[in-house]
Design a protein around this motif. Sequence first.
Motif, PDB file in Angstrom:
ATOM      1  N   THR A 111       0.820  -1.209   0.000  1.00 21.43           N
ATOM      2  CA  THR A 111       0.000   0.000   0.000  1.00 21.43           C
ATOM      3  C   THR A 111       0.855   1.260   0.000  1.00 21.43           C
ATOM      4  O   THR A 111       0.566   2.228  -0.722  1.00 21.43           O
ATOM      5  CB  THR A 111      -0.945   0.006   1.216  1.00 21.43           C
ATOM      6  N   LEU A 112       1.906   1.257   0.804  1.00 25.61           N
ATOM      7  CA  LEU A 112       2.811   2.406   0.818  1.00 25.61           C
ATOM      8  C   LEU A 112       3.489   2.592  -0.539  1.00 25.61           C
ATOM      9  O   LEU A 112       3.649   3.715  -1.022  1.00 25.61           O
ATOM     10  CB  LEU A 112       3.862   2.236   1.919  1.00 25.61           C
ATOM     11  N   GLY A 113       3.880   1.495  -1.177  1.00 22.96           N
ATOM     12  CA  GLY A 113       4.504   1.583  -2.487  1.00 22.96           C
ATOM     13  C   GLY A 113       3.567   2.131  -3.546  1.00 22.96           C
ATOM     14  O   GLY A 113       3.967   2.955  -4.385  1.00 22.96           O
ATOM     15  N   LEU A 114       2.309   1.682  -3.509  1.00 30.64           N
ATOM     16  CA  LEU A 114       1.322   2.220  -4.441  1.00 30.64           C
ATOM     17  C   LEU A 114       1.183   3.724  -4.287  1.00 30.64           C
ATOM     18  O   LEU A 114       1.200   4.477  -5.272  1.00 30.64           O
ATOM     19  CB  LEU A 114      -0.037   1.562  -4.195  1.00 30.64           C
ATOM     20  N   ASN A 115       1.020   4.180  -3.056  1.00 29.95           N
ATOM     21  CA  ASN A 115       0.806   5.604  -2.829  1.00 29.95           C
ATOM     22  C   ASN A 115       2.040   6.426  -3.180  1.00 29.95           C
ATOM     23  O   ASN A 115       1.910   7.580  -3.614  1.00 29.95           O
ATOM     24  CB  ASN A 115       0.375   5.847  -1.379  1.00 29.95           C
ATOM     25  N   ALA A 116       3.228   5.854  -3.008  1.00 35.28           N
ATOM     26  CA  ALA A 116       4.440   6.563  -3.425  1.00 35.28           C
ATOM     27  C   ALA A 116       4.436   6.790  -4.928  1.00 35.28           C
ATOM     28  O   ALA A 116       4.763   7.886  -5.412  1.00 35.28           O
ATOM     29  CB  ALA A 116       5.667   5.770  -2.995  1.00 35.28           C
TER      30      ALA A 116
ATOM     31  N   PHE B 220      11.784  14.722  -9.384  1.00 33.85           N
ATOM     32  CA  PHE B 220      12.311  15.864 -10.149  1.00 33.85           C
ATOM     33  C   PHE B 220      11.507  15.940 -11.451  1.00 33.85           C
ATOM     34  O   PHE B 220      12.017  15.733 -12.551  1.00 33.85           O
ATOM     35  CB  PHE B 220      13.806  15.675 -10.418  1.00 33.85           C
ATOM     36  N   HIS B 221      10.233  16.259 -11.298  1.00 34.25           N
ATOM     37  CA  HIS B 221       9.278  15.971 -12.361  1.00 34.25           C
ATOM     38  C   HIS B 221       9.209  17.049 -13.432  1.00 34.25           C
ATOM     39  O   HIS B 221       8.863  16.760 -14.577  1.00 34.25           O
ATOM     40  CB  HIS B 221       7.894  15.739 -11.743  1.00 34.25           C
ATOM     41  N   ASN B 222       9.515  18.290 -13.082  1.00 42.29           N
ATOM     42  CA  ASN B 222       9.583  19.310 -14.123  1.00 42.29           C
ATOM     43  C   ASN B 222      10.723  18.992 -15.080  1.00 42.29           C
ATOM     44  O   ASN B 222      10.568  19.055 -16.303  1.00 42.29           O
ATOM     45  CB  ASN B 222       9.776  20.697 -13.490  1.00 42.29           C
ATOM     46  N   TYR B 223      11.851  18.594 -14.528  1.00 43.96           N
ATOM     47  CA  TYR B 223      12.984  18.179 -15.358  1.00 43.96           C
ATOM     48  C   TYR B 223      12.600  16.979 -16.226  1.00 43.96           C
ATOM     49  O   TYR B 223      12.890  16.931 -17.420  1.00 43.96           O
ATOM     50  CB  TYR B 223      14.174  17.821 -14.472  1.00 43.96           C
TER      51      TYR B 223
ATOM     52  N   LEU C 114      10.702  17.427  -3.766  1.00 42.74           N
ATOM     53  CA  LEU C 114      11.688  16.600  -3.078  1.00 42.74           C
ATOM     54  C   LEU C 114      11.029  15.528  -2.219  1.00 42.74           C
ATOM     55  O   LEU C 114      11.573  14.432  -2.056  1.00 42.74           O
ATOM     56  CB  LEU C 114      12.612  17.472  -2.226  1.00 42.74           C
ATOM     57  N   GLY C 115       9.862  15.825  -1.643  1.00 43.16           N
ATOM     58  CA  GLY C 115       9.170  14.824  -0.851  1.00 43.16           C
ATOM     59  C   GLY C 115       8.792  13.609  -1.686  1.00 43.16           C
ATOM     60  O   GLY C 115       8.945  12.465  -1.258  1.00 43.16           O
ATOM     61  N   VAL C 116       8.313  13.857  -2.894  1.00 41.47           N
ATOM     62  CA  VAL C 116       7.969  12.762  -3.799  1.00 41.47           C
ATOM     63  C   VAL C 116       9.226  12.007  -4.213  1.00 41.47           C
ATOM     64  O   VAL C 116       9.226  10.775  -4.300  1.00 41.47           O
ATOM     65  CB  VAL C 116       7.219  13.290  -5.035  1.00 41.47           C
ATOM     66  N   SER C 117      10.299  12.727  -4.461  1.00 41.29           N
ATOM     67  CA  SER C 117      11.543  12.057  -4.844  1.00 41.29           C
ATOM     68  C   SER C 117      12.030  11.130  -3.740  1.00 41.29           C
ATOM     69  O   SER C 117      12.510  10.029  -4.003  1.00 41.29           O
ATOM     70  CB  SER C 117      12.626  13.093  -5.166  1.00 41.29           C
ATOM     71  N   PHE C 118      11.862  11.547  -2.498  1.00 42.06           N
ATOM     72  CA  PHE C 118      12.278  10.723  -1.369  1.00 42.06           C
ATOM     73  C   PHE C 118      11.430   9.463  -1.272  1.00 42.06           C
ATOM     74  O   PHE C 118      11.945   8.350  -1.116  1.00 42.06           O
ATOM     75  CB  PHE C 118      12.173  11.534  -0.076  1.00 42.06           C
ATOM     76  N   SER C 119      10.109   9.607  -1.392  1.00 39.24           N
ATOM     77  CA  SER C 119       9.223   8.444  -1.214  1.00 39.24           C
ATOM     78  C   SER C 119       9.214   7.533  -2.430  1.00 39.24           C
ATOM     79  O   SER C 119       9.011   6.324  -2.304  1.00 39.24           O
ATOM     80  CB  SER C 119       7.797   8.920  -0.919  1.00 39.24           C
ATOM     81  N   ALA C 120       9.445   8.085  -3.621  1.00 37.72           N
ATOM     82  CA  ALA C 120       9.378   7.307  -4.856  1.00 37.72           C
ATOM     83  C   ALA C 120      10.760   6.997  -5.415  1.00 37.72           C
ATOM     84  O   ALA C 120      10.934   6.870  -6.626  1.00 37.72           O
ATOM     85  CB  ALA C 120       8.532   8.047  -5.887  1.00 37.72           C
TER      86      ALA C 120
ATOM     87  N   ILE D 247      19.073  12.353  -3.656  1.00 40.10           N
ATOM     88  CA  ILE D 247      17.714  11.861  -3.371  1.00 40.10           C
ATOM     89  C   ILE D 247      17.199  11.030  -4.556  1.00 40.10           C
ATOM     90  O   ILE D 247      16.073  11.198  -5.019  1.00 40.10           O
ATOM     91  CB  ILE D 247      16.730  13.007  -3.043  1.00 40.10           C
ATOM     92  N   ASN D 248      18.036  10.125  -5.040  1.00 42.64           N
ATOM     93  CA  ASN D 248      17.690   9.374  -6.242  1.00 42.64           C
ATOM     94  C   ASN D 248      18.314   7.974  -6.171  1.00 42.64           C
ATOM     95  O   ASN D 248      19.306   7.684  -6.840  1.00 42.64           O
ATOM     96  CB  ASN D 248      18.180  10.125  -7.484  1.00 42.64           C
ATOM     97  N   LEU D 249      17.714   7.109  -5.368  1.00 42.62           N
ATOM     98  CA  LEU D 249      18.233   5.746  -5.222  1.00 42.62           C
ATOM     99  C   LEU D 249      18.165   4.967  -6.523  1.00 42.62           C
ATOM    100  O   LEU D 249      18.939   4.021  -6.721  1.00 42.62           O
ATOM    101  CB  LEU D 249      17.448   5.002  -4.138  1.00 42.62           C
TER     102      LEU D 249
END
Length: 323
Positions: free
Chosen positions: A222-227, A264-267, A253-259, A284-286
């Motif tokens: 569930t956490l992965g889906l929401n990320a 970095f979606h504008n880029y 950055l919050g989305v980048s951390f969780s996902a 912040i990009n595993l």
Amino acid sequence: MAPKTPVADVQSPEGLEDEVEPVILEENHSQKRPPMVIVWRNVVLFLFLHFGALYAAFLVPKAHPLTLLWSFALYIMAGWGITAGAHRLWAHRSYKAKLPLRLLLIVFNSIAFQNDVIEWSRDHRVHHKYSETDADPHNARRGFFFAHMGWLLVRKHPDVKVKGQAIDLSDLKRDPVLRLQRKIYKPLMLSCCFIIPTVVPWYFWGESLWNAYFIAAVLRYTLGLNATWLVNSAAHMWGNKPYDRNINPSQNLGVSFSAVGEGFHNYHHVFPHDYSTSEYGWHINLTTMFIDIMAVLGLAYDRRRIPTALVLKRRARTGDGTE
């Protein structure tokens, strides 16, 4: 400060072919939209899933520490199955992977349980080509909830189906690994997403099957889906736009951390073929870190990177002045 470019095998050619110009949107789609048809089966399933995850949160303090570590590892692997696999490798062809890595990513992708790669990539290619129009499966102009998960609870807009049928998927259908995943998707997904995550803690360190199922399978899933959904919702609504102020996708950055690196979606919407989906490498990009490690091991190659000069040129031309 100029964006950092990590060492990569291949750079995109100088020019503007990697830039995505904003789609001209109509201000109001409501008059031509058919009535929404709720898919009650999906509503019930997602309600049960989220209530199960909420219940699982109360089990976390009672769980074995290794169960929590195992759940976190599954979360990261599932994330890579979407980000490094379905997204960057197959949907965008931003790098190439040898057979062992492709097979590994298929296992990771099946842990994530977000449909098989061919279907996921089709929806994502439609999303980029028709971003934030009615042909976009999770059109963020229809509100946060719709972009986040509501699009999965209603019948698709007719434009999504029509445009989706016109998307070229021949490269994906030629891949024997993807054909295999599609052929055995249900048993593979059930094994990778639910059965193995539950059995491993029970067998190896004596966790109860109840705790293992609700924490390592239900809560983690569930956490992965929401990320992933946050990339479609939050990253299309909140954040700065240093590369194109005229589109909704933003740096978050919050989305980048969780996902695991997808915020970095504008880029990314301006330069969709960059394998890092970011201008800042491992920051912040595993997922970029994972792909680069696979490249060192000889399993990933031909990583496409946008030249810094082109990034700076686009930032000066259409950005909002932020960094």
